[in-house]
Design an enzyme around this catalytic site. Structure first.
Site, PDB file in Angstrom:
ATOM      1  N   TRP A  18       3.514  -1.598  -5.070  1.00 37.55           N
ATOM      2  CA  TRP A  18       3.782  -2.719  -4.166  1.00 37.55           C
ATOM      3  C   TRP A  18       2.485  -3.387  -3.707  1.00 37.55           C
ATOM      4  CZ3 TRP A  18       2.642  -2.481   1.274  1.00 37.55           C
ATOM      5  CH2 TRP A  18       2.063  -1.258   1.684  1.00 37.55           C
ATOM      6  N   ASP A  19       1.352  -2.748  -3.994  1.00 36.18           N
ATOM      7  CA  ASP A  19       0.051  -3.330  -3.666  1.00 36.18           C
ATOM      8  C   ASP A  19      -0.060  -4.761  -4.182  1.00 36.18           C
ATOM      9  OD1 ASP A  19       0.014  -0.561  -3.587  1.00 36.18           O
ATOM     10  OD2 ASP A  19      -2.013  -0.353  -4.348  1.00 36.18           O
ATOM     11  N   GLU A  29       2.500   7.075   3.988  1.00 34.94           N
ATOM     12  CA  GLU A  29       2.982   8.212   3.201  1.00 34.94           C
ATOM     13  C   GLU A  29       2.798   9.552   3.909  1.00 34.94           C
ATOM     14  OE1 GLU A  29       0.996   7.721  -0.552  1.00 34.94           O
ATOM     15  OE2 GLU A  29       1.544   5.603  -0.549  1.00 34.94           O
ATOM     16  N   LYS A  85      -1.423   7.725   7.266  1.00 37.23           N
ATOM     17  CA  LYS A  85      -2.344   7.531   6.149  1.00 37.23           C
ATOM     18  C   LYS A  85      -2.878   6.101   6.146  1.00 37.23           C
ATOM     19  CE  LYS A  85      -2.711   7.773   1.100  1.00 37.23           C
ATOM     20  NZ  LYS A  85      -1.975   7.884  -0.177  1.00 37.23           N
ATOM     21  N   GLN A  86      -2.008   5.173   6.503  1.00 38.38           N
ATOM     22  CA  GLN A  86      -2.374   3.757   6.462  1.00 38.38           C
ATOM     23  C   GLN A  86      -1.514   2.976   7.444  1.00 38.38           C
ATOM     24  OE1 GLN A  86      -0.936   4.183   2.416  1.00 38.38           O
ATOM     25  NE2 GLN A  86      -0.104   2.124   2.549  1.00 38.38           N
TER      26      GLN A  86
END
Length: 840
Positions: free
Chosen positions: A380-381, A509, A621-622
């Site tokens: 999806w980046d 994640e 994580k992000q």
């Protein structure tokens, strides 16, 4: 978070040049990183920055976008619907190799006595050049210069120009130009020897154990042309690799050749005289296909090489420069008075074009064509981090990337059915359209991929006005993803009807399979509403296309009304007590992970802790909620954005390179201007300075797209919600001027931002049309020849420092319980014991 507060590059080795990346000393210890940094590519073909002589290297790499092998995924414990087909990019046969011998002594750059050295990746020329002076063991000085290029004008063509000159003596020179199939990058000097298994790292590609490329064709001609054709063992894809050689020298020379299944050689033996150069030119061509046999691809290679010979080397390099002149005219971002940042910015932008320009209907892999990291998969980046840059600077490329997703619809429909859903479910990671994520909790469960693809499509149409793309079938993406969301979600009725989505994983994640993930719900809401609006608009603008849509997919007015209702009543979780949006329904119930006291040696967490340990904590994580604040910013208030950012920023590890740019953008918006610049610098240098210690695996392409967004949307303050193009700038302290271009509805507008004003000027477009833009709530029309200058009263709130755990720890949940922070102690104790044992 790995910050780069000061210039992280050794400027003795990597001097500042705003239009090139230059290396003045060859480094053995960081070969993996520099092979990535000096890679050349065009989105289809990529050549890592290996030395031409082909002996030494961290990973010899030549990659073709989408060229992959498949393998069965074997799960230790099986369950219905698990991904079954693994896909990994294949390291293609290497045509870069040119071995040099002086009096039969080989040039081995890691062992040679190098008197001078410079390697340059020129962003305007699109060429990697190298110049070295070598003193041989017998004391002879040799000058070697080379140029390497992958063409932007001919996606299948590359050029290597290699020149040798004896400076102080005559010598016997042998130049062996080769095409070498290393069988997935293995060292040819240790054939059949498996490389030692490294430390566990899920970011790396899988390693093949069986032969992948099966020889099919060998072709050699008398004029120095060689072509090898192969077919992959399992995926049955075909590849042909060709090379055409020529020599220019006044020295006496002879030629010989040989060809086999995995090696083709063209050898020049030269009686070289002092001061008389030897110039070898090597045109290379790569062609791949899913269903076409290797023999036909050999014919294609022939035609490509013929065309290259007809055009000539000088013209090929000239075409490259002209193509890049146009690229920089529409894509450059200028940072006045910041030469180190300017150089790094242009390197990142150049990596974007190398990863995307000639995908021509293919996807954009996480590493582009610069390395094998993540197995060459598409995530999806592409839609969230790369597509905005493409939609506003290269609309044709953006359209091609979306067509790639459109062609995935059939397997996406099959995948949705396999997961008991209507509509279509795009794969979280893939090359060929099939889900390739073996770990469903952090992979398949990221249903937000559907909303991300739809977001990119809607953004592209709004930016370009290309409604015809929807009418020609792309609207099917919106319809099928909306169907999936309406089917996946469910209604819960009390006093009000509310639409919920359960059992999904958001972008973060470190928190998996949850209920009502905020990012997922917010993006699904936009997907549902966007699909409904697109169908209604199509009925008005193109009744014939709407009729075809109804016949093709059976769309009904009641169904469209259902999407609109689900969007209107989507559950958006909010905690009144803490004043923040919970990342998911249960997120706030967990204890806080104390990142401020977590040693750097335990980062990234995914390499040091079992997932179940991580899942029990509030730790990210992000950016997850923060990403929603950016993409759907018009649906949140300024106060909500500030509260959410201050809560989640101290909990975010930055273990993902997708995170820093988003945190930078929202930090800018809510006023943490110093922190915004720190995050931006970390993204800017993530590969250049190898801040995540995995640059050797390839460029973090999504992060390079994020760098563009950090400049344009973060500091430039650009937003495009619902087809409205707005600006609310946040120029960093100490920056004199920021300039960039946006292509909107066929017009290219130049934006110049200074401390006291923002200026808009149309560079190309319809002379009779004006572009509507909005600056801090005030509307303007920008017409050709009539620049608009808007005075600015500051750059928003200025908050010093950064949010800390003190912003979070000690607060109370809705049930009155206290939020406390800790670290899994056993792992830290073990680390201390190990350190003590070493000390003793």
């Amino acid at each position: 978070m790995r910050f780069a507060d000061t210039d992280p590059l050794n400027r003795t080795v990597f001097p500042v040049d705003e239009w090139a990346l230059v290396e003045t000393e060859f480094g053995v210890d960081d070969m993996g990183r520099t092979e990535t940094l000096f890679a050349v590519g065009n989105g289809y073909l990529g050549l890592r920055g290996n030395v031409e002589e082909g002996r030494d290297g961290h990973m010899h790499g030549t990659f073709v976008n989408g060229f992959h092998e498949t393998w069965p995924i074997r799960h230790a414990e099986e369950a219905f619907g698990f991904a079954r087909v693994g896909q990994t990019i294949v390291n293609a046969p290497d045509a870069k190799v040119i071995r040099l011998y002086i009096d039969d002594e080989p040039l081995v750059i890691t062992e040679a006595e190098i008197m001078s050295y410079e390697r340059r990746l020129d962003f305007r020329l699109g060429v990697l050049s190298r110049r070295i002076e070598w003193r041989t063991p017998s004391g002879k000085r040799v000058l070697i210069t080379s140029r390497r290029m992958v063409s932007f004008t001919d996606r299948h063509l590359g050029v290597i120009d290699y020149e040798v000159e004896l400076l102080d003596a005559d010598a016997a020179v042998t130049i062996s130009s080769q095409m070498l199939n290393r069988q997935d990058g293995r060292d040819e000097y240790r054939s059949g020897v498996t490389e030692p298994v490294g430390a566990f790292d899920p970011r790396k590609a899988e390693t093949f154990t069986e032969r992948v490329l099966q020889p099919r064709v060998q072709k050699k001609t008398e004029d120095g042309r060689y072509i090898l054709g192969y077919q992959t063992t399992n995926s049955k894809m075909a590849i042909a690799v060709g090379a055409q050689h020529s020599i220019v020298t006044d020295n006496e020379f002879s030629e010989s050749s040989s060809i086999g299944d995995d090696l083709a050689k063209h050898i020049y033996r030269v009686r070289a005289r002092q001061g008389v150069p030897i110039r070898i030119t090597k045109l290379i061509s790569y062609h791949t296909a899913r269903k076409v046999p290797a023999r036909e691809l050999v014919d294609r290679c022939d035609r490509t090489l013929d065309r290259g010979m007809e055009v000539g080397i000088a013209e090929l390099f000239g075409q490259q420069r002209a193509w890049l002149e146009d690229f920089w005219a529409r894509s450059d971002v200028e940072i006045a008075g910041q030469p180190e940042l300017q150089q790094a910015t242009r390197w990142n932008l150049y990596q974007l074009v190398q990863a995307t320009a000639r995908t021509d209907g293919g996807g954009v892999a996480a590493k582009g064509v610069s390395g094998s990291g993540y197995g060459g998969h598409y995530f999806w980046d592409s839609e969230i981090y790369v597509m905005p840059y493409l939609s506003y600077t290269a609309p044709i490329v953006a359209r091609n990337v979306l067509r790639f997703r459109q062609r995935m619809l059939e397997p996406a429909r099959a995948r949705a059915l396999e997961l008991n859903q209507r509509g279509a479910l795009f794969p979280w990671r893939t090359i060929n359209g099939l889900e390739s994520s073996a770990y469903y909790a952090a992979g398949t469960a990221q249903y937000h991929i559907d909303a991300d693809v739809s977001y990119a499509l809607c953004q592209y149409v709004a930016a370009t006005g290309d409604e015809d793309f929807l009418a020609r079938g792309a609207i099917d993406i919106l319809v099928e993803t909306a169907r999936m969301w309406e089917d996946l979600g469910f209604w819960r009725t009390n006093s009000d009807d509310v639409f919920h989505i359960h059992g999904v994983t958001g972008p973060d994640e470190y928190t998996t399979v949850v209920n009502d993930n905020l990012y997922t719900n917010v993006m699904a809401r936009a997907n549902l509403a966007g699909a409904a609006a697109a169908v209604d608009n199509l009925q008005v603008l193109d009744p014939h296309a709407h009729k075809n849509l109804v016949e093709r997919l059976g769309v009904t007015p009641a169904e469209v009304a259902g999407w609109r209702r689900a969007a209107a009543y989507m559950h958006i979780p909010f905690d009144e007590k803490l004043g923040v949006h919970p990342q998911d329904a249960a997120f706030l119930e967990k204890e806080l992970w104390d990142l401020e006291h977590t040693p750097d040696t335990r980062l990234p967490l995914l390499l040091h802790y079992h997932p179940l340990v991580i899942y029990r904590f509030q730790v990210l994580k992000q950016a997850d909620v923060v990403l929603a604040l950016y993409l759907q910013g018009d649906r949140f208030t300024t106060e909500e954005k500030l509260a959410d950012f201050e809560y989640y920023d101290p909990l975010t590890t930055g273990d993902s390179t997708l995170s820093a740019v988003v945190q930078s953008i929202i930090a800018s918006e809510v006023g943490y201007h110093e922190l915004a610049l720190r995050y931006f610098r970390s993204a800017l240098f993530v590969d250049l300075a190898d801040l995540h210690h995995n640059a050797a695996d390839g460029v973090h392409v999504a992060s390079t797209g994020g760098v563009w967004a950090g400049l344009v949307s973060g500091f430039g303050g650009f937003r495009d919600h619902n087809g409205r193009f707005t600006f609310d700038p946040r120029l960093p302290d100490g920056w004199d001027r920021l300039s960039f271009r946006l292509t909107i509805r066929g017009s290219r507008v130049r934006v110049d931002l200074t401390e006291d004003a923002i200026r808009f000027e149309l560079e190309t477009g319809d002379e009779d049309a004006a572009l509507p833009i909005e600056v801090r709530g005030q509307e303007f029309l920008v017409a050709m020849g009539e620049p608009v200058r808007v005075a600015l009263d500051g750059h928003g709130a200025r908050r010093v420092g950064a949010p800390t755990m003190q912003n979070v720890r000690g607060a109370r949940r809705a049930d009155g319980t206290l939020l406390t922070a800790s670290i899994p102690t056993l792992s830290l104790d073990s680390e201390e014991e190990e350190a003590a044992a070493v000390f003793d």
